[in-house]
Design an enzyme around this catalytic site. Structure first.
Site, PDB file in Angstrom:
ATOM      1  N   ASP A  90      42.276 105.638  88.370  1.00  0.00           N
ATOM      2  CA  ASP A  90      42.081 106.504  87.212  1.00  0.00           C
ATOM      3  C   ASP A  90      42.556 105.807  85.931  1.00  0.00           C
ATOM      4  OD1 ASP A  90      41.489 109.359  86.390  1.00  0.00           O
ATOM      5  OD2 ASP A  90      43.540 109.229  85.666  1.00  0.00           O
ATOM      6  N   GLU A 141      38.059 103.054  87.111  1.00  0.00           N
ATOM      7  CA  GLU A 141      37.513 104.003  86.148  1.00  0.00           C
ATOM      8  C   GLU A 141      37.982 103.519  84.789  1.00  0.00           C
ATOM      9  OE1 GLU A 141      37.640 108.269  84.082  1.00  0.00           O
ATOM     10  OE2 GLU A 141      39.377 107.076  84.523  1.00  0.00           O
TER      11      GLU A 141
END
Ligand code: NOJ
Length: 534
Positions: free
Chosen positions: A197, A259
């Protein structure tokens, strides 16, 4: 790769929130669909200030999703069915309920406990102004002031996202060691890798310089060619090189997926150099307009950038942070990417959206590289675009003062059975976000074995993709006219018609699959992709 958003996939216990046993019970669906692997969005203990992307304990399962033993069972069952399992790692920030942050708040300024986060004195009289001008991605300032242990107004801490998501200080060896240990914890439990993330956010420019440009908050591209001081700093790469060494020390194939909302494609490709991560989400592709020139440009650029570092390109059209592509592509051409759609906003054209979404999906699944699917897109599921604002839970809605509706519309629990309570999401009517009245028609049981259904199109495409080795294939362009894209991948010819007039297929080609019916004379109509044997 199939993304499961655990809150909204399948709810065994009927509390209206999906759970890990619910996922395990439905693994057969993923096998039938024909995917290779799943990525699970976070299921760790969390106050759920950002739907689980605020982690309070990286080594356990939140009781709303089950127990650690349920995660073990899910991994084992998936492996037994030939599916790999990737879990979500959230290293940019913890939850404010994480023991480290609780300890930091109880400790004085300058203490080792505070050094794990980004605490600074404020500016102005009595330090009453935030330390710099940074804004939270969800709206409002990126800093919150906390009282000192003696109760007087004290320092500020950085949170690039919600106030419940304090940013960690990745300059600290202790933080690095902790996350290597977390990686080991899940690798030892058998996971096949991690989706990382905010991979472009961990390291901040040392001086935390002010940032005055208006910018897309998640884009590393910045304005006027200047890189924002909070994104895509060169220092992040050292972290991923360390992690790669760690993964490589494990048996089998374990992967890291970034990401990273980073532009241009060459900067993104740096994350997938041979000694760093394996793949990175291609958001430039997701954001590209539905026109032949825009699609041609992004596909070409993406392939060139990852070829230069020897990594596979990735493709993605939907996820839990963006308006589902069946709705996004039904907005008037040129509409900027919306952050949610509400009842008062211009509504997408559902029929046009689905038609284009199916064409876009077949185009994507014919490309070499890795394709990422988001739960529900195999049903042609649209965004919930008329959700009652009172039901919204994305922190964006409140933090932006209602200016941005946020991401709830793509996170609604998905429909399995048309006539069951909560469309079969769970045993009761409970659903943490309301499901639209019209969703019965999208339910899986209305589409299975129905010729022409979106679900059957996905299944057929994934089967052909495997049979023809498209993921490991090579693309060569055949036609790149203003309104048409045509390319070969192996023995397949792929044609997408973006224009108003039908396009004929070359003589002798045999259509294998198309996203919509072909004309009576075999022509490819508007917004249709066809796969043909060349
Ligand atoms: C990206 C995740 O996909 C998103 O859902 C989350 O809000 C932010 N990172 C912050 O963790």
């Amino acid at each position: 790769m199939y993304q499961i958003y655990p809150r909204s996939f399948s709810d065994i216990d009927g509390d209206g929130i999906g759970d890990l046993p619910g996922i395990t019970a439905r693994l057969g669906h993923l096998v039938e669909l024909g995917v290779d692997a799943v990525w699970l969005s976070p299921f760790y203990p969390s106050p759920q200030a950002d739907a689980g992307y605020d982690v309070a304990d990286y080594r356990d399962v939140d009781p709303i999703f089950g127990r650690l033993a349920d995660a073990d069972e899910l991994i084992a069952q998936a492996h037994a069915r030939g599916l790999r399992v990737i879990v979500d790692l959230v290293p940019n920030h913890t939850s404010s309920a994480h023991p480290w942050f609780v300890e930091a708040l109880a400790a004085p300024a300058g203490s080792p406990a505070r050094a794990r986060y980004v605490f600074r004195d404020g500016r102005g009289t009595d330090g009453a102004e935030p330390p710099n001008t940074w804004r939270s991605v969800f709206g409002g300032p990126a800093w919150t002031r906390v009282p000192d242990p003696d109760g007087r107004p004290g320092q500020w801490y950085l949170h690039l996202f919600d106030v419940g998501q304090p940013d960690l200080n990745w300059d600290l060896p202790e933080v690095r060691a902790e996350f290597e240990d977390v990686l080991r914890f899940w690798l030892d439990r058998g996971v096949d890798g991690f989706r990382v993330d905010v991979a472009h956010g961990l390291v901040k420019q040392a001086d935390l310089a002010d940032w005055h440009y208006p910018e897309e908050p998640l884009s590393g591209g910045g304005s006027e060619g200047v890189r924002p001081p909070m994104w895509d700093q060169d220092g992040v790469h050292e972290i991923y090189r360390d992690w790669r060494r760690l993964l490589d020390s494990y048996p089998g194939e374990r992967i890291l997926v970034a990401e990273a909302w980073v532009q241009p494609a060459e900067r993104l490709a740096a994350y997938v150099r041979p000694d760093e991560m394996h793949q990175a989400f291609n958001f430039e592709y997701l954001l590209a307009a539905w026109t032949a020139p825009a699609q041609y440009a992004v596909i070409t650029r993406s392939l060139a950038a990852t070829d230069a570092v020897g990594a596979p390109t990735t493709w993605v059209l939907s996820n839990h942070d963006v308006v589902r592509h069946a709705s996004r592509l039904g907005l008037p051409p040129g509409t900027p990417k919306p952050n949610g759609i509400g009842a008062g906003d211009p509504q997408p054209d559902a029929a046009v959206g689905l038609r284009r979404a199916r064409a876009a999906t077949l185009l994507m699944l014919a490309l070499p590289g890795s394709a990422y699917l988001y739960q529900g897109e195999e049903l042609g599921l649209p965004e919930h675009t008329t959700m009652d604002d009172d039901a919204r839970q994305d922190p964006t809605w409140k933090r932006s003062g209602g200016a941005e509706r946020g991401r709830d519309g793509c996170r609604v629990p998905i429909p399995w059975e048309a006539d069951a309570p909560s469309y079969g999401f769970g045993p009761t009517d409970a659903s943490w976000l309301p499901q639209p009245a019209l969703w019965a028609e999208y339910a899986l049981d209305r589409q299975r074995e129905v010729a022409g259904a979106t679900y059957e199109m996905y299944r057929a495409a994934l089967m052909l993709r495997r049979e023809h080795g498209l993921g490991r294939g090579t693309l060569s362009w055949v036609d790149t006219a203003d309104d048409v894209l045509a390319f070969r991948n192996g023995d397949l010819l792929v044609v997408t018609n973006f224009g108003a007039d039908p396009v004929g297929l070359p003589a002798g080609t045999q259509p294998l699959l198309s996203s919509g019916p072909l004309d009576s004379d075999g022509g490819v109509p508007t917004d249709v992709t066809v796969w043909a044997r060349a």
